[in-house]
Design an enzyme around this catalytic site. Structure first.
Site, PDB file in Angstrom:
ATOM      1  N   ASP A   8      -0.975 -16.791   6.675  1.00 11.58           N
ATOM      2  CA  ASP A   8      -0.298 -15.809   7.662  1.00 11.58           C
ATOM      3  C   ASP A   8       0.943 -16.540   8.271  1.00 11.58           C
ATOM      4  O   ASP A   8       0.993 -16.712   9.758  1.00 11.58           O
ATOM      5  CB  ASP A   8      -1.199 -15.396   8.874  1.00 11.58           C
ATOM      6  CG  ASP A   8      -2.327 -14.366   8.091  1.00 11.58           C
ATOM      7  OD1 ASP A   8      -1.899 -13.157   8.015  1.00 11.58           O
ATOM      8  OD2 ASP A   8      -3.283 -14.966   7.561  1.00 11.58           O
ATOM      9  N   HIS A  10       4.141 -15.785   7.870  1.00 10.58           N
ATOM     10  CA  HIS A  10       4.836 -14.833   8.227  1.00 10.58           C
ATOM     11  C   HIS A  10       6.305 -15.142   8.683  1.00 10.58           C
ATOM     12  O   HIS A  10       6.885 -14.994   9.515  1.00 10.58           O
ATOM     13  CB  HIS A  10       4.379 -13.953   9.571  1.00 10.58           C
ATOM     14  CG  HIS A  10       3.011 -13.125   9.219  1.00 10.58           C
ATOM     15  ND1 HIS A  10       3.024 -11.748   8.692  1.00 10.58           N
ATOM     16  CD2 HIS A  10       1.787 -13.461   9.440  1.00 10.58           C
ATOM     17  CE1 HIS A  10       2.043 -11.522   8.682  1.00 10.58           C
ATOM     18  NE2 HIS A  10       1.074 -12.199   9.045  1.00 10.58           N
ATOM     19  N   ASP A  47       0.316 -13.623   3.162  1.00 11.73           N
ATOM     20  CA  ASP A  47       1.410 -13.479   3.978  1.00 11.73           C
ATOM     21  C   ASP A  47       2.446 -14.613   4.107  1.00 11.73           C
ATOM     22  O   ASP A  47       2.442 -14.908   5.395  1.00 11.73           O
ATOM     23  CB  ASP A  47       0.734 -12.884   5.416  1.00 11.73           C
ATOM     24  CG  ASP A  47       0.399 -11.231   5.125  1.00 11.73           C
ATOM     25  OD1 ASP A  47       0.478 -10.967   4.146  1.00 11.73           O
ATOM     26  OD2 ASP A  47      -0.082 -10.971   6.081  1.00 11.73           O
ATOM     27  N   HIS A  83       1.360  -8.266   3.625  1.00  9.92           N
ATOM     28  CA  HIS A  83       2.788  -8.256   3.723  1.00  9.92           C
ATOM     29  C   HIS A  83       3.834  -8.714   2.570  1.00  9.92           C
ATOM     30  O   HIS A  83       4.916  -8.559   2.754  1.00  9.92           O
ATOM     31  CB  HIS A  83       3.134  -9.362   5.222  1.00  9.92           C
ATOM     32  CG  HIS A  83       2.640  -8.717   6.467  1.00  9.92           C
ATOM     33  ND1 HIS A  83       3.952  -8.408   7.298  1.00  9.92           N
ATOM     34  CD2 HIS A  83       1.656  -8.535   6.846  1.00  9.92           C
ATOM     35  CE1 HIS A  83       3.138  -7.929   8.527  1.00  9.92           C
ATOM     36  NE2 HIS A  83       1.977  -7.925   8.079  1.00  9.92           N
ATOM     37  N   HIS A 164      -7.626 -12.501   1.641  1.00  6.36           N
ATOM     38  CA  HIS A 164      -6.880 -11.897   2.481  1.00  6.36           C
ATOM     39  C   HIS A 164      -7.280 -10.588   2.935  1.00  6.36           C
ATOM     40  O   HIS A 164      -6.737  -9.483   2.844  1.00  6.36           O
ATOM     41  CB  HIS A 164      -5.399 -11.794   1.905  1.00  6.36           C
ATOM     42  CG  HIS A 164      -4.353 -11.613   3.052  1.00  6.36           C
ATOM     43  ND1 HIS A 164      -3.615 -12.643   3.778  1.00  6.36           N
ATOM     44  CD2 HIS A 164      -3.721 -10.414   3.726  1.00  6.36           C
ATOM     45  CE1 HIS A 164      -2.892 -12.021   4.772  1.00  6.36           C
ATOM     46  NE2 HIS A 164      -2.904 -10.719   4.539  1.00  6.36           N
ATOM     47  N   HIS A 197      -5.304 -13.046   6.930  1.00 11.73           N
ATOM     48  CA  HIS A 197      -5.035 -11.879   7.336  1.00 11.73           C
ATOM     49  C   HIS A 197      -5.531 -11.627   8.627  1.00 11.73           C
ATOM     50  O   HIS A 197      -4.551 -11.163   9.614  1.00 11.73           O
ATOM     51  CB  HIS A 197      -5.746 -10.868   6.618  1.00 11.73           C
ATOM     52  CG  HIS A 197      -5.451  -9.158   7.060  1.00 11.73           C
ATOM     53  ND1 HIS A 197      -4.224  -8.735   6.758  1.00 11.73           N
ATOM     54  CD2 HIS A 197      -6.171  -8.410   7.181  1.00 11.73           C
ATOM     55  CE1 HIS A 197      -4.416  -7.407   7.204  1.00 11.73           C
ATOM     56  NE2 HIS A 197      -5.508  -6.980   7.414  1.00 11.73           N
ATOM     57  N   HIS A 199      -5.677 -12.839  12.363  1.00 11.95           N
ATOM     58  CA  HIS A 199      -4.977 -13.867  13.111  1.00 11.95           C
ATOM     59  C   HIS A 199      -5.946 -14.448  14.239  1.00 11.95           C
ATOM     60  O   HIS A 199      -5.793 -14.198  15.525  1.00 11.95           O
ATOM     61  CB  HIS A 199      -3.846 -13.388  13.881  1.00 11.95           C
ATOM     62  CG  HIS A 199      -2.595 -13.171  12.694  1.00 11.95           C
ATOM     63  ND1 HIS A 199      -1.324 -12.877  13.275  1.00 11.95           N
ATOM     64  CD2 HIS A 199      -2.704 -13.069  11.441  1.00 11.95           C
ATOM     65  CE1 HIS A 199      -0.769 -12.559  12.063  1.00 11.95           C
ATOM     66  NE2 HIS A 199      -1.538 -12.736  10.847  1.00 11.95           N
TER      67      HIS A 199
END
Lengths: 408, 536
Positions: A8, A10, A47, A83, A164, A197, A199
């Site tokens: 993640d 991101h 992600d 994502h 994930h 996935h 957090h």
């Protein structure tokens, strides 16, 4: 064997460019730490990017960093996260994988309605890695349901399963409404289960399974995460031991202000007083306001002035949250229904009486929900538009009550 | 339709019927009298003869002792059977009403037929129980209750061992799987309803609505049963652990002070003078021992560790998840087969308390009507609803008394209804009675039934496997039914008891769904494969 497990990332998240920079910098710093710690390989459990098509400048930074680890002979293994996919199923990961900067370990084939995954073997360590991609709206649940576990469980050697998704049994209480997958869908007997996935930072070793870990986001992804975790981080696995390594870019300092029965002026005064007591230089400050104001509205509070003062004292970035701040003059109705599905159901419940169509025969809610689900279907790879139209029409007809079908 | 006899006398609750010679009237059989269509039910049978007892004894002696070739002249006129029946209801053209008159004297009675009930309309929220039974004969008429009301006003299933309790419960649950009006929590002490290694609820076409929690080796798709200890509250232990007053004060005080961490704080409080000052160390030691025993926890080096399902790391959302599923009309099975009775009840208490408090809140918020009714299935019900428990008070007795106002009901199963207090039995508005051999148990259920079953003692005792009587406030009379055999239904993967039409569509839809999503995986995996060959 020594490897890093992050998730993640991101890259490209946060609307504000200053915060967006931090999420990218966190990735750069994490990779530097991995190089410094001389890991054999790096796992990224979904992600990597915040969107399927990240901006060129962010992409450039990531590609350069991946090139750097490649030169150091450190392999990177990834899976796609929720994502990483565009609505049409495209992902930038394909491009980076084509450039041989990492390996997407989700490989396999479908035979007789079962999904058979194959392993990617790390040349340096012999670790066998496989995994399952994550998709938005828990569409990945179909893959888990169809996953053939036997051959995965029978494989010997040091095995890693990347995933994930949220696992029902391990969900933190604040994510109760998050869709999740039961642990029983996972193959048993792997040494390490590299999660993404969700957090939050978590480790657990259930019976018959190896170690499940969630390192959380590499950099917090929203106000609440910043408040709670202050920073992100990743795991380092070495000889059966796992250690968490925080990645700190800027310190985070969090303030909570109880505004219950206070006037706007009082809030101003005590907030300033409180903020003045603390050093905010080069820090991210989160300001959470809650309670019911004695008079005045939340918008009457001059946040601009508060922010200006903090910036003048050298704060890197300031954020506020006033969702729990209400006014006696106007109490906003906050509907906490959790996820989209609940909101949809709630709206349908509220309006179901308006439909009042005898052809639905009392099946309005069920039919509406099914229609909503069907209408969110996406065109498949390689599917012609005309076939897609036909499929949707056929699906819609299948959920309509008989009497309504006759009318159509 | 066959004439089975003629009414020759009796009174309102004891109508005497002379059986026609070649017809066979059975105990429990339903008969319809003449034109007024009064439904009668046979509750006793006896021999009758025109000859005196003395003559009968003489004739039998001649046959037995002298091998005399003697027989009755016009036997069908001289010897016959008398059936004793009670008035049930009057079957009018548009409704079924309670009967307040006697059938015509000397009128014929005939066997019942499906058409006699043609005026009945099934409720919208159906719960099928089985088919109407007349003696041993099965009438092709489904007995359907209003499921929402029936579940919220509690169901009691009573039977001796081996009379088909599990089969009946499985059938009821199977029939309810696709029903949106109810969510059902099943505490399963024998791990029999999901069908881990046999046919079960998992075989239903809409198995996505069935969720299975088990502590041991969950099959794919099932959940590991783990409960985080922070979800436990002192009230969950009511009726499970007997606390003394000082012990109770201590645990509530720890809960007040430490909130969700109260158990951990209490277990680690040893040698912490600041925390112990209000309570005697012996009191706390007993509380610790009892908690560790029931929760299967250990304390070592000031660290609490879990040995069983009550966990320190996982299961934080289990209670919430289960309740959310129930609110979405799912059927949730909790396998408690590996637990002691106390742990099983603690688990039930945990889930039931959460559901009940949620539904109370919904009522205040005015949204209760939008929620499905929730039913909690408890086996060996006297463990939680018994006379002792009623005095202590627990969540189940609260639900039994108040649940229907909040759309939360119990589906209680027992062999010994006499152990359940009368006021709770009276609150169970639907009772499904299978064969009961023990007279005191029959008496307990007869005394608390919605209809007068005082003449049915013998009928209840003679109920064979799969035969039942439903006594319910939602039925005009105590209705004899035949319960279908669960394996037959599950094997054929019927969507419900008697139809197999909808199921195929459903299966096709499911397969289509999976196929469609598989398409995506297949393509993406194929794309990956093409681009990147495995490094092996």
């Amino acid at each position: 064997m020594k490897f890093a497990h992050m998730s993640d990332v991101h890259i490209g998240s946060w609307r504000d460019s200053k915060m967006r920079d931090i999420s990218t910098n966190a990735f750069v710093k994490a990779i530097d730490m991995c190089i410094e710690m001389q890991v054999d390989f790096i796992l990224i459990s979904g992600d990597l990017f915040n969107t399927s098509l990240p901006t060129i400048d962010r992409l450039k930074i990531v590609v350069e960093k991946l090139q750097e680890v490649k030169k150091k002979n450190i392999a990177v293994y990834v899976i796609a996260g929720s994502h990483d996919f565009s609505p049409s199923g495209k992902t930038m990961l394909d491009v980076i994988e084509s450039a041989e900067l990492f390996v997407n370990v989700v490989k396999g084939f479908v035979k007789e309605e079962k999904l058979h995954l194959s392993f990617t073997v790390d040349n340096k360590t012999g670790a066998k890695i496989t995994g399952m991609l994550g998709k938005k709206g828990m569409l990945d649940k179909y893959y888990y349901q169809a996953l053939s576990l036997d051959e995965l469980e029978k494989e010997d050697g040091f095995k890693i399963f990347m995933f994930h998704t949220a696992i029902t049994e391990f969900k933190p209480s604040e994510l109760e409404l998050m869709d999740s997958t039961p642990l029983s869908y996972f193959p048993k007997g792997f040494n390490y289960y590299a999660g993404g996935h969700v957090h939050y930072i978590f480790q657990n070793k259930p019976e018959k399974y190896g170690l499940f870990t969630y390192p959380g986001a590499l950099f917090p992804n929203n106000f609440r995460e910043l408040e709670k975790y202050k920073c992100g981080g990743f795991y380092i696995y070495e000889n059966d031991t796992v250690t968490y390594h925080p990645v700190m870019i800027y310190d985070v300092v969090s303030f909570e202000f109880d505004c219950e029965d206070k006037t706007v002026e009082e809030v101003h005064s005590f907030v300033l007083q409180e903020l003045n007591k603390n050093n905010v230089k080069d820090k991210i400050a989160t300001l959470r306001f809650w309670g019911k104001l004695l008079h005045g509205k939340a918008s009457d509070i001059d946040f601009r002035l508060l922010f200006q003062q903090l910036y003048e004292r050298g704060a890197y970035f300031i954020m506020k949250n006033i969702t729990r701040l209400t006014s006696k003059e106007f109490i906003s109705v906050i509907t906490d229904l959790g996820n989209n599905k609940n909101i949809e159901e709630s709206i349908i419940d509220e309006n179901i009486g308006n439909l009042n169509d005898p052809f639905f025969d009392g099946e309005e809610k069920r039919a509406t929900l099914q229609l909503l689900q069907l209408l969110s279907a996406e065109k498949l790879e390689g599917e012609r538009s005309v076939d897609f139209d036909e499929r949707i029409k056929k699906d819609i007809l299948s959920v309509l009550p008989e009497r309504l079908k006759e009318r159509i | 339709m066959n004439i089975k006899g003629k009414i020759i006398g009796g009174s309102f609750n004891k109508v005497i019927i002379r059986q026609k010679q070649e017809e066979n009237i059975q105990l429990g059989e339903l008969l319809v009298s003449g034109k007024e269509k009064i439904l009668l039910q046979v509750y006793d049978l006896t021999y009758a003869s025109q000859l005196s007892q003395q003559n009968l004894e003489l004739i039998s002696g001649m046959q037995l002792e002298k091998n005399a070739d003697v027989d009755f002249f016009e036997q069908e006129l001289r010897n016959y059977t008398l059936a004793f029946a009670k008035n049930l209801v009057q079957l009018q053209s548009n409704k079924v009403s309670l009967c307040k008159e006697l059938p015509l004297f000397f009128s014929d009675v005939r066997e019942i037929a499906k058409e006699d009930f043609s005026m009945l309309r099934n409720p919208e929220k159906r719960l099928r129980i089985g088919k109407l039974r007349s003696g041993n004969k099965i009438i092709d008429l489904e007995i359907v209750l209003d499921g929402e009301k029936t579940f919220s006003e509690h169901i009691l299933i009573v039977s001796s061992t081996g009379k088909g309790k599990s089969n009946l419960t499985s059938c009821l649950l199977y029939d309810s799987i696709d029903k949106e009006y109810c969510g059902i929590l099943i505490l399963d002490p024998h791990d029999e309803y999901y069908g881990r290694n046999k046919l079960g609820l998992k075989n239903h076409a809409m198995k996505d609505k069935v969720h299975y929690y088990t502590p041991y080796n969950p099959p794919a798709g099932a959940y590991s049963l783990r409960i985080h200890i922070s979800t436990l509250k002192p009230s969950h232990f009511n009726g499970i652990v007997s606390w003394s007053d000082p012990q109770k004060e201590a645990i509530y005080s720890y809960y007040k002070q430490h909130k969700e961490q109260w158990i951990e704080a209490l277990l680690l409080s040893k040698n912490k003078d600041d925390e112990n000052k209000d309570y005697h160390e012996m009191t706390l030691a007993v509380v610790r021992r009892k908690l560790m025993q029931i929760l299967d926890l250990k304390v070592k080096d000031q660290q609490v560790s879990s040995q069983g399902i009550f966990d320190m790391d996982s299961g934080k959302t289990t209670v919430g998840d289960v309740c959310n599923k129930l609110e979405k009309s799912c059927k949730v099975i909790i396998d408690t087969s590996l637990f002691s009775s106390n742990v099983e009840i603690l688990l039930g208490s945990l889930f039931a308390t959460e559901i009940f408090s949620r539904y109370k809140r919904y009522k205040i918020d005015g949204i209760l009507e939008t929620k499905p009714v929730i039913s909690v299935v408890i086996e060996e019900a006297p463990r939680v609803l018994g006379k002792e428990m009623a005095q202590i008070g627990n969540i189940f007795s609260t639900i039994a008394r108040e649940g229907r106002k909040f759309k939360v009901g119990l589906l209680a199963i027992t062999q010994i209804p006499s152990q359940i207090p009368r006021e709770i039995l009276a609150n169970m508005n639907t009772k499904i009675i299978l064969g009961i051999e023990m007279a005191p148990e029959r008496q307990a259920i007869i005394e608390s039934s919605a209809q007068d079953l005082s003449d049915d003692n013998r009928t209840i005792a003679s109920l064979d496997k799969g035969e039942a009587i439903i006594s319910s406030t939602f039925l005009k009379f105590a209705t004899p039914v035949k319960i279908p055999f669960f394996d037959d239904i599950a094997q054929q993967k019927r969507l419900d008891f008697y139809s197999n039409t909808t199921i195929n569509n459903n299966i096709n839809n499911n397969q289509h769904n999976i196929q469609r999503h598989f398409g995506g995986v297949k393509n993406s995996i194929a794309a990956y494969d093409e681009k990147t060959k495995p490094t092996q």
